[in-house]
Write an enzyme that holds these catalytic residues in place. Structure first.
Site, PDB file in Angstrom:
ATOM      1  CG  ASP A  67     -93.321 -29.166 -49.540  1.00  0.00           C
ATOM      2  OD1 ASP A  67     -94.152 -28.327 -49.132  1.00  0.00           O
ATOM      3  OD2 ASP A  67     -93.656 -30.232 -50.047  1.00  0.00           O
ATOM      4  CG  ASP A 136     -94.706 -38.629 -57.904  1.00  0.00           C
ATOM      5  OD1 ASP A 136     -95.182 -38.386 -56.766  1.00  0.00           O
ATOM      6  OD2 ASP A 136     -93.836 -37.914 -58.435  1.00  0.00           O
ATOM      7  CG  HIS A 138     -94.625 -36.260 -54.215  1.00  0.00           C
ATOM      8  ND1 HIS A 138     -94.654 -35.570 -55.406  1.00  0.00           N
ATOM      9  CD2 HIS A 138     -95.663 -35.751 -53.495  1.00  0.00           C
ATOM     10  CE1 HIS A 138     -95.636 -34.704 -55.379  1.00  0.00           C
ATOM     11  NE2 HIS A 138     -96.265 -34.795 -54.244  1.00  0.00           N
ATOM     12  CD  GLU A 143     -91.557 -35.378 -57.333  1.00  0.00           C
ATOM     13  OE1 GLU A 143     -92.313 -36.303 -56.977  1.00  0.00           O
ATOM     14  OE2 GLU A 143     -91.954 -34.402 -57.983  1.00  0.00           O
TER      15      GLU A 143
END
Ligand code: PGA
Length: 260
Positions: A67, A136, A138, A143
């Site tokens: 990313d 979270d 991810h 996400e």
């Protein structure tokens, strides 16, 4: 998926570095998908130590990014391109042309995403993709509620992820809102997925990814779909796993020559 519980982050780094070294001995020009963040650093340090000691030759290895932030100026020290060059490409002694990443400064970000997704396939696909996990759930910057079939695309970071990453910047305001990330469908095309999670802060996300239902709410649960996924966790990150004893026993019974 295989879950391997190790005493600490260093042991996790060494175990995964050994898997990377074994891959490079088998396939010297393997395409290694690398992750950024703090968690994978012990992997890169352990692999670089192996290269320096001469126990593996990484000269022909190829590296690709998972990313990238959108909108950071070229050469920004916290762009993931800079981080991968600093933490992986230089210590392993790779040439700059061995390295692929999405163009976070492109004028047409959508076209840059599509071009990167295509380039990964044209390069023969990723042999081993390293992953971290967000608090979270991810993976990459997919996400919660990311499509499990998603391809490389632009995403908006949650406030939680921006806060988690603020430690790399002077202030929260400097953390970009947008990123390019390999999609979950893209990540699942790698031949082997290896996720490393360390520290108690990741325990809940790990338990949901490994033992919870497959759900877009927890993008890392998509590893359940992959035929060769390995999750390496330290004791703290394993602390919420109901099946921890089973995972320990299974790994202890595994012939050591099988590797990860
Ligand atoms: P970290 O990031 O390794 O810095 O905790 C992991 C991630 O966000 O994927």
């Amino acid at each position: 998926m295989e879950v391997v519980i190790v005493p600490d982050a260093m042991a996790g780094g060494e175990l995964i570095a050994e898997a990377l070294a074994a891959l490079l001995r088998r396939k010297p020009d393997a395409l290694l998908g690398v992750a950024t963040g703090s968690t994978p650093l012990p992997i890169y340090q352990a692999l670089a130590a192996q290269v320096r000691a001469g126990s593996v030759d990484a000269a022909r290895a190829r590296v690709c990014q998972l990313d990238e932030y959108v909108g950071l100026p070229a050469g920004h020290p916290e762009s993931y391109r800079s981080v991968v060059l600093r933490e992986v490409v230089e210590p392993l002694g790779l040439g700059a042309d061995s390295f692929m990443g999405p163009d976070g400064a492109a004028e047409d970000v959508q076209a840059a995403c599509e071009a990167y997704d295509r380039a990964l396939r044209e390069a023969g696909g990723v042999d081993l993709q390293l992953l971290g996990i967000g608090t979270d759930g991810h993976i990459g910057f997919n996400e919660p509620c990311s499509s499990l079939a998603s391809r490389t695309r632009i995403k908006t970071l949650t406030q939680q992820t921006r806060k988690d990453n603020a430690r790399f910047f002077d202030s929260l305001d400097e953390v970009p809102h947008h990123v390019i990330t390999q999609g979950i469908g893209t990540i699942l095309e790698a031949r082997h997925l290896v996720l490393l999670a360390t520290g108690a802060g990741k325990a809940d996300a790990v338990a949901r990814a490994v033992e919870g239902p497959l759900t877009a709410l927890v993008p890392a649960s998509a590893l359940q779909l992959h035929p060769h996924a390995t999750v390496v966790v330290d004791e703290a990150a394993a602390s919420r796993l109901k099946l921890a004893d089973y995972f320990r026993a299974t790994y202890a019974a595994k012939p050591h020559w099988q590797g990860l």
